[in-house]
Design an enzyme around this catalytic site. Structure first.
Site, short mmCIF file in Angstrom:
data_model
loop_
_atom_site.label_atom_id
_atom_site.label_comp_id
_atom_site.label_asym_id
_atom_site.label_seq_id
_atom_site.Cartn_x
_atom_site.Cartn_y
_atom_site.Cartn_z
N HIS A 50 0.86 -1.19 0.00
CA HIS A 50 0.00 0.00 0.00
C HIS A 50 0.89 1.23 0.00
CE1 HIS A 50 -3.83 -2.01 1.86
NE2 HIS A 50 -3.27 -2.75 0.94
N GLU A 52 0.90 3.89 1.74
CA GLU A 52 1.35 4.33 3.07
C GLU A 52 2.55 3.52 3.55
OE1 GLU A 52 -1.75 3.45 2.08
OE2 GLU A 52 -3.22 4.07 3.59
N CYS A 80 -6.16 1.89 5.88
CA CYS A 80 -6.77 0.65 6.34
C CYS A 80 -6.15 0.29 7.70
CB CYS A 80 -6.53 -0.46 5.33
SG CYS A 80 -4.80 -0.99 5.21
N CYS A 83 -2.30 -0.20 7.53
CA CYS A 83 -1.54 1.04 7.36
C CYS A 83 -1.64 1.93 8.60
CB CYS A 83 -2.00 1.77 6.11
SG CYS A 83 -1.58 0.83 4.61
#
Length: 146
Positions: A50, A52, A80, A83
């Site tokens: 991801h 992040e 999420c 993260c």
């Protein structure tokens, strides 16, 4: 260019690669960009790639440190749970995000990671910055795929 504008740029680049359009930037206390990234889940065949996590790892690596205590994580979509926990483990000072994610968010929705007593570090959170721009990128991306 502001950090959120850079994050939106990263999100657009992710969409062009066929990735879910999420972008992230990490800045230090002075606002200097330490790292930037867009989702690379499909490209790397890695569900943890991801934006992040990639940006946080790159910032810590660039500094040669495991914690980013003075840093801000700017991201186009509410992080999420994975993260959000990453932001906690990297000990960022604040998380600023664009669009809210009622389905998979882990900050204001869903797991609400920072609200748990087991969360060792809860950063300051600011949600909704450039929300409509970030949400539009996501809507357009998913509409084109349906």
């Amino acid at each position: 260019m502001t950090p959120m504008e850079i994050a939106l740029e990263e999100a657009r680049a992710a969409a062009e690669r066929g990735e879910v359009p999420v972008g992230a930037v990490v800045t230090d206390a002075r606002g200097t960009v330490l790292s930037r990234a867009g989702n690379r889940v499909e490209e790397q065949r890695d569900p943890s790639a991801h934006a992040e996590m990639l940006a946080l790892r790159a910032a810590a690596s660039a500094r040669g440190e495991k914690h980013l205590a003075d840093a801000t994580l700017w991201v186009t979509l509410e992080p999420c749970a994975m993260c959000a926990q990453g932001a906690s483990l990297f000990r960022v000072a604040r998380v600023v995000f664009g669009a809210y994610d009622p389905k998979s968010g882990g900050v204001e929705h869903g797991a609400r990671v920072f609200a748990h007593p087991q969360c060792h570090h809860a950063p300051e959170v600011v949600g909704g910055l450039r929300e409509s721009d970030a949400a539009l990128l996501l809507r357009e991306f998913f509409t084109a795929r349906r």
